[in-house]
Design a protein around this motif. Sequence first.
Motif, short mmCIF file in Angstrom:
data_model
loop_
_atom_site.label_atom_id
_atom_site.label_comp_id
_atom_site.label_asym_id
_atom_site.label_seq_id
_atom_site.Cartn_x
_atom_site.Cartn_y
_atom_site.Cartn_z
N GLY A 8 0.85 -1.27 -0.13
CA GLY A 8 -0.08 -0.02 0.06
C GLY A 8 0.76 1.28 -0.08
N GLY A 9 2.08 1.21 0.34
CA GLY A 9 2.85 2.49 0.06
C GLY A 9 3.01 3.05 -1.26
N GLU A 10 2.99 4.19 -1.18
CA GLU A 10 3.28 4.77 -2.75
C GLU A 10 3.50 6.22 -2.51
OE1 GLU A 10 -0.82 3.93 -4.20
OE2 GLU A 10 -0.76 6.11 -4.59
N LEU A 11 3.73 7.00 -3.34
CA LEU A 11 3.89 8.59 -3.35
C LEU A 11 2.62 9.20 -3.47
CD1 LEU A 11 5.78 11.02 -3.88
CD2 LEU A 11 5.54 10.86 -6.16
N VAL A 12 2.65 10.21 -2.46
CA VAL A 12 1.29 10.93 -2.36
C VAL A 12 1.43 12.19 -1.86
CG1 VAL A 12 0.95 10.22 0.30
CG2 VAL A 12 -0.86 11.02 -1.20
N GLN A 13 0.68 13.18 -2.24
CA GLN A 13 0.79 14.68 -1.87
C GLN A 13 0.36 14.95 -0.77
OE1 GLN A 13 -1.27 16.85 -4.97
NE2 GLN A 13 0.50 17.28 -6.24
N ALA A 14 1.06 15.90 0.17
CA ALA A 14 0.64 16.18 1.53
C ALA A 14 -0.69 16.63 1.49
CB ALA A 14 1.45 17.47 1.81
N GLY A 15 -1.23 16.06 2.47
CA GLY A 15 -2.91 16.37 2.71
C GLY A 15 -3.55 15.16 2.18
N GLY A 16 -3.02 14.18 1.58
CA GLY A 16 -3.66 13.15 0.86
C GLY A 16 -3.87 11.99 1.85
N SER A 17 -4.29 10.75 1.75
CA SER A 17 -4.41 9.52 2.34
C SER A 17 -3.95 8.37 1.43
CB SER A 17 -6.18 9.36 2.59
OG SER A 17 -6.53 10.60 3.28
N LEU A 18 -3.56 7.45 2.51
CA LEU A 18 -3.10 6.14 2.09
C LEU A 18 -3.56 5.03 3.14
CD1 LEU A 18 0.52 6.36 1.05
CD2 LEU A 18 -1.51 5.75 -0.44
N ARG A 19 -3.84 4.06 2.65
CA ARG A 19 -4.33 2.72 3.57
C ARG A 19 -3.08 1.80 3.26
NH1 ARG A 19 -9.31 -1.15 4.38
NH2 ARG A 19 -8.48 -2.42 2.67
N LEU A 20 -2.53 1.54 4.50
CA LEU A 20 -1.32 0.28 4.29
C LEU A 20 -1.95 -0.86 4.92
CD1 LEU A 20 1.72 2.03 5.80
CD2 LEU A 20 1.02 2.05 3.31
N SER A 21 -1.72 -2.09 4.32
CA SER A 21 -2.02 -3.34 4.52
C SER A 21 -1.04 -4.18 5.13
CB SER A 21 -2.98 -3.97 3.47
OG SER A 21 -3.93 -3.31 3.20
N CYS A 22 -1.17 -5.15 6.00
CA CYS A 22 0.00 -6.23 6.23
C CYS A 22 -0.96 -7.40 6.47
CB CYS A 22 0.61 -5.82 7.72
SG CYS A 22 1.62 -7.00 8.51
N LYS A 76 -9.42 -12.09 8.18
CA LYS A 76 -8.45 -12.16 6.52
C LYS A 76 -6.95 -11.93 6.87
CE LYS A 76 -11.94 -9.37 4.04
NZ LYS A 76 -12.13 -8.09 3.54
N ASN A 77 -6.80 -12.23 8.27
CA ASN A 77 -5.20 -12.19 8.80
C ASN A 77 -4.52 -10.96 8.53
OD1 ASN A 77 -5.50 -14.69 9.83
ND2 ASN A 77 -4.09 -15.75 9.04
N THR A 78 -5.38 -9.90 8.54
CA THR A 78 -4.65 -8.58 8.09
C THR A 78 -4.80 -7.50 9.08
OG1 THR A 78 -5.26 -9.28 5.76
CG2 THR A 78 -4.88 -7.03 6.13
N VAL A 79 -3.69 -6.45 9.00
CA VAL A 79 -3.71 -5.28 10.01
C VAL A 79 -3.86 -4.33 9.06
CG1 VAL A 79 -1.52 -5.53 10.39
CG2 VAL A 79 -2.93 -4.34 11.98
N TYR A 80 -4.36 -3.28 9.27
CA TYR A 80 -4.40 -2.00 8.49
C TYR A 80 -3.78 -0.73 9.09
CZ TYR A 80 -7.64 -5.11 5.97
OH TYR A 80 -8.27 -6.07 5.32
N LEU A 81 -3.55 0.30 8.27
CA LEU A 81 -2.99 1.39 8.98
C LEU A 81 -3.52 2.59 7.77
CD1 LEU A 81 -1.50 2.98 11.01
CD2 LEU A 81 0.37 3.32 9.76
N GLN A 82 -4.81 3.23 8.36
CA GLN A 82 -5.32 4.37 7.48
C GLN A 82 -4.70 5.54 7.95
OE1 GLN A 82 -7.76 4.38 5.05
NE2 GLN A 82 -7.32 6.32 4.94
N MET A 83 -3.94 6.08 7.07
CA MET A 83 -3.27 7.53 7.25
C MET A 83 -4.09 8.45 6.59
SD MET A 83 0.61 5.82 6.77
CE MET A 83 0.37 5.84 5.24
N ASN A 84 -4.36 9.63 7.09
CA ASN A 84 -5.26 10.87 6.70
C ASN A 84 -4.23 12.11 7.02
OD1 ASN A 84 -7.26 9.09 5.67
ND2 ASN A 84 -8.39 9.56 7.78
N SER A 85 -4.61 13.03 6.12
CA SER A 85 -3.76 14.28 6.32
C SER A 85 -2.48 14.09 6.32
CB SER A 85 -4.40 15.00 7.49
OG SER A 85 -5.52 15.22 7.80
N LEU A 86 -1.89 13.44 5.45
CA LEU A 86 -0.60 13.09 5.38
C LEU A 86 0.46 14.32 5.40
CD1 LEU A 86 -0.47 9.79 3.46
CD2 LEU A 86 0.45 10.13 5.39
N LYS A 87 1.63 14.17 5.85
CA LYS A 87 2.54 15.45 5.95
C LYS A 87 3.99 14.95 5.32
CE LYS A 87 0.71 17.07 10.39
NZ LYS A 87 1.06 17.39 11.56
#
Length: 120
Positions: A8-22, A76-87
């Motif tokens: 789930g990692g990638e390039l994003v603009q400041a203020g954007g959101s990403l969700r990481l999965s494990c 689903k054997n999965t943990v998530y990290l929702q990241m908002n308002s990225l800096k």
Amino acid sequence: QVQLVESGGELVQAGGSLRLSCAASGRTFSSYAMGWFRRGTGKERKFVAAISWSGDTTYYADSVKGRFTISRDNAKNTVYLQMNSLKPEDTAVYFCAGNSQGPLYSYDYWGQGTQVTVSS
């Protein structure tokens, strides 16, 4: 034994959101506390968030509190990290980790990491 693979990692603009999965392998995932950590370039690895095996209890670093949310789906054997308002300072390699003792104990199992880059 638990094997962990982040995505789930990638390039994003400041203020954007990403969700990481494990994604975790192994039948004991639901009994493990899980955590997210990150390491910026030239910096030490730091705690980001953690969650109990049941998902009832969560912990966050002050730097991400109110912006990031950790969650898990044991079916689903999965943990998530929702990241908002990225800096830009959130730029780092993010790792998930697991242990059988609890969210605030040391972690025994680690993934390989996924790169998050936040552009300004």
